[in-house]
Design an enzyme around this catalytic site. Structure first.
Site, PDB file in Angstrom:
ATOM      1  CG  ASP A 211      -2.551 -92.185 -18.966  1.00  0.00           C
ATOM      2  OD1 ASP A 211      -1.677 -93.035 -19.187  1.00  0.00           O
ATOM      3  OD2 ASP A 211      -3.381 -91.822 -19.821  1.00  0.00           O
ATOM      4  CD  GLU A 262      -7.350 -82.681   1.458  1.00  0.00           C
ATOM      5  OE1 GLU A 262      -7.935 -83.789   1.370  1.00  0.00           O
ATOM      6  OE2 GLU A 262      -7.685 -81.680   0.800  1.00  0.00           O
TER       7      GLU A 262
END
Ligand code: GLC
Ligand code: CA
Length: 547
Positions: A211, A262
């Site tokens: 956002d 990751e």
């Protein structure tokens, strides 16, 4: 179904935006919830989606439809529990649908523990330093620290009252006062958001919508700089503006990329950044968020030259940074595209929403016809297609929400100048009859108009010529036809006709003109409107496979 480990799955995905409070209500309290989403997984699968993106479902007092987050690592009890979330994601993944959640990093809500702690702490304390607190100007500090504007109100500063009742410092909020902005110069804020990204990624979330990605970093050096006299939120100055699109915001997204990587496959993200196109793609670089919303079609009038220009420009621009373009016609912030295309060209949409005769001015039939043509065109474009809930039904904006039922803070905060965004956030019609058109057994938190019955999922599912069936056919055909990310202009392209070739003989042809046109010889796979004597009607799109 097991999800592939393909790390490029998002590049040409169809991603469906769910506004959770208005999608499906499982317990009859009038508010959509996560169990409601789970109950509709078959429907989502029937659309052939690659992913869904859920607008915020986190605990929130709804000062801004959930974009005021109390706790980033939990589910709003009105919408369910973390266990419901786990159940929902398992059901979606089971159908091969990935999940994006919405991250709101510019501001929390004023009910967030950190903000409450800040209010209870001294000026200059570590707790205050997670947000942007400043002393006021003027003799008694009763003037705001700077002239920064807010999106929802005249100014971005609100003064607090100290625990002893005396007037205190001011805090910065680029949106509503209930949405205090974080201080992204503080490493603690960085660490906390990385924790949030890992929290959801560990729960199986595949992607994030970011956002107001362009606003996180501000120039907080003293004295605070003034905004340029003319503030244009949609096209701010770039690079060294005190509050928007600063060069140093990109460091945050490079850190986030390390977190995304990751995971296997790496988590993906899409930036909401209302900045100039050349600046927007910087957020989409592979070592940052990977994608950024391109709102050019959403902002464009129904006009062939305008569409052609946006398509050509954005495909090239995205490729330059190693991303694919995104395409958006509607979302939870804008008047639905069926309605935009049914209003007189150039109409002021705010004025229209407030006018007495809004329903009379709108040509619903024309709007729907053009919306279908635009959607079919969008689904043929290279890159990721974002679809907002209800657009697959051809829904229009609900223009007659009574003023005393408006929920959007834009209405009150902007002193009744904008009616706001509720008209595209009305709960979906699932059935043509019954309580709240099948949304739930207990009514609907925003009023649904009688004409929703015609657009209900059950009605459209039973009608081969409906907008819903067009979407289903188009998404399925897209899956079959899609190869690379290339686009070349077809032989009919020019003037009022947009014709592009996606390889494999797949052409998408849109007629913006007023007379039907002859299609090339080939198999017509999907059309947005019935052919007229074998020709493509005006305001219509056809996909033709020419071999
Ligand atoms: C984004 C959201 C919008 C929200 C604002 C503040 O623009 O899409 O709904 O009001 O950010 O968080
Ligand atoms: Ca509910």
């Amino acid at each position: 179904m097991t999800l592939s480990k393909d790390k490029n799955w998002w590049r040409q995905a169809v991603i469906y935006q769910i506004y959770p409070r208005s999608f499906a209500d499982s317990n009859g309290d009038g508010i959509g919830d996560l169990k409601g989403v789970t109950s509709r997984v078959d429907y989502l699968a029937s659309l052939g989606l690659d992913a869904v993106w859920l607008s915020p479902f986190f605990p929130s007092a709804l000062a801004d439809g959930g974009y005021d987050v109390d706790d980033y690592r939990d589910v709003d009890p009105k919408l369910g529990t973390l266990a419901d979330f786990d159940e929902m994601i398992a059901a979606l993944h089971g159908k091969g649908i990935r999940v994006f959640v919405d991250i709101v990093p510019n501001h929390s809500s004023d009910r967030h523990v950190w903000f409450q702690e800040a209010l209870a702490s001294e000026p200059g304390s570590a707790a205050r330093n997670r947000y942007i607190f400043r002393d006021g100007k003027g003799v008694n500090g009763d003037e705001p620290p700077s002239d920064w504007p807010s999106h929802f109100a005249p100014r971005a500063w609100t003064r607090i009252t100290n625990p002893d009742g005396t007037p205190g410092q001011w805090y910065c909020h680029l949106f509503a006062p209930e949405q205090p902005d974080f201080n992204w110069d503080n490493p603690e804020v960085h660490e906390d958001f990385k924790k949030t990204l890992r929290f959801w990624s560990d729960r199986g979330v595949d992607g994030f919508r970011i956002d107001v990605a362009h606003a996180l970093k501000k120039d907080l050096s003293e004295p605070l700089r003034s905004k340029p006299a003319i503030v244009d939120f949609d096209n701010p100055l770039s690079g060294d503006d005190p509050i928007f699109d600063r060069n140093d915001v990109h460091q945050i997204y490079r850190e986030w990329r390390e977190v995304f990587d990751e995971y296997d496959p790496p988590r993906v993200a899409v930036a909401e950044a209302y900045v100039r196109a050349e600046r927007r793609v910087l957020y989409a670089k592979p070592d940052e968020l990977g994608q950024a919303f391109n709102f050019d079609l959403l902002e464009s009038p129904w006009d062939a030259d305008s569409y052609r220009g946006h398509i050509d420009f954005n495909v090239k621009l995205a490729a330059e940074v190693g991303s694919s373009s995104t395409w958006v016609l509607s979302n939870h912030d804008k008047v639905r595209h069926a309605t935009r295309f049914g209003l007189p060209q150039g109409a002021d949409r705010n004025a229209w929403l407030l006018s007495e005769n809004a329903g009379g001015v709108l040509d619903m039939e024309l709007g729907t016809k053009r919306a279908r043509a635009a959607s079919l065109l969008q689904l043929a474009l290279p890159g990721a297609s974002y679809v907002y809930q209800g657009e697959e039904l051809g829904l229009h904006e609900v223009w007659d929400i009574p003023l005393d039922e408006i929920q959007d803070p834009q209405w009150e905060r902007n002193l009744h100048k904008y009616k706001g965004r509720d008209g595209c956030r009305v709960p979906l019609p699932w059935t043509s009859t019954g309580s709240s058109f099948g949304f739930g057994s207990g009514g609907s938190h925003l009023p649904q108009p009688a004409w929703f019955a015609e657009y209900a999922v059950d009605v459209e599912s039973a009608d081969a010529s409906s907008t819903l069936e067009m979407y289903r056919a188009a998404v399925a055909a897209r899956k079959q036809l899609l190869t690379g990310e290339d686009l070349s202009w077809g032989s009919l392209d020019g003037g009022q006709v947009i014709d592009f070739d996606r390889g494999n003989g797949w052409r998408s042809i849109t007629n913006f003109g007023s007379e039907p046109i002859t299609l090339p010889a080939g198999e017509v796979v999907v059309v947005s409107a019935p052919l007229v004597d074998g020709k493509l009607d005006s305001d219509a799109t056809a996909w033709v496979v020419v071999r």
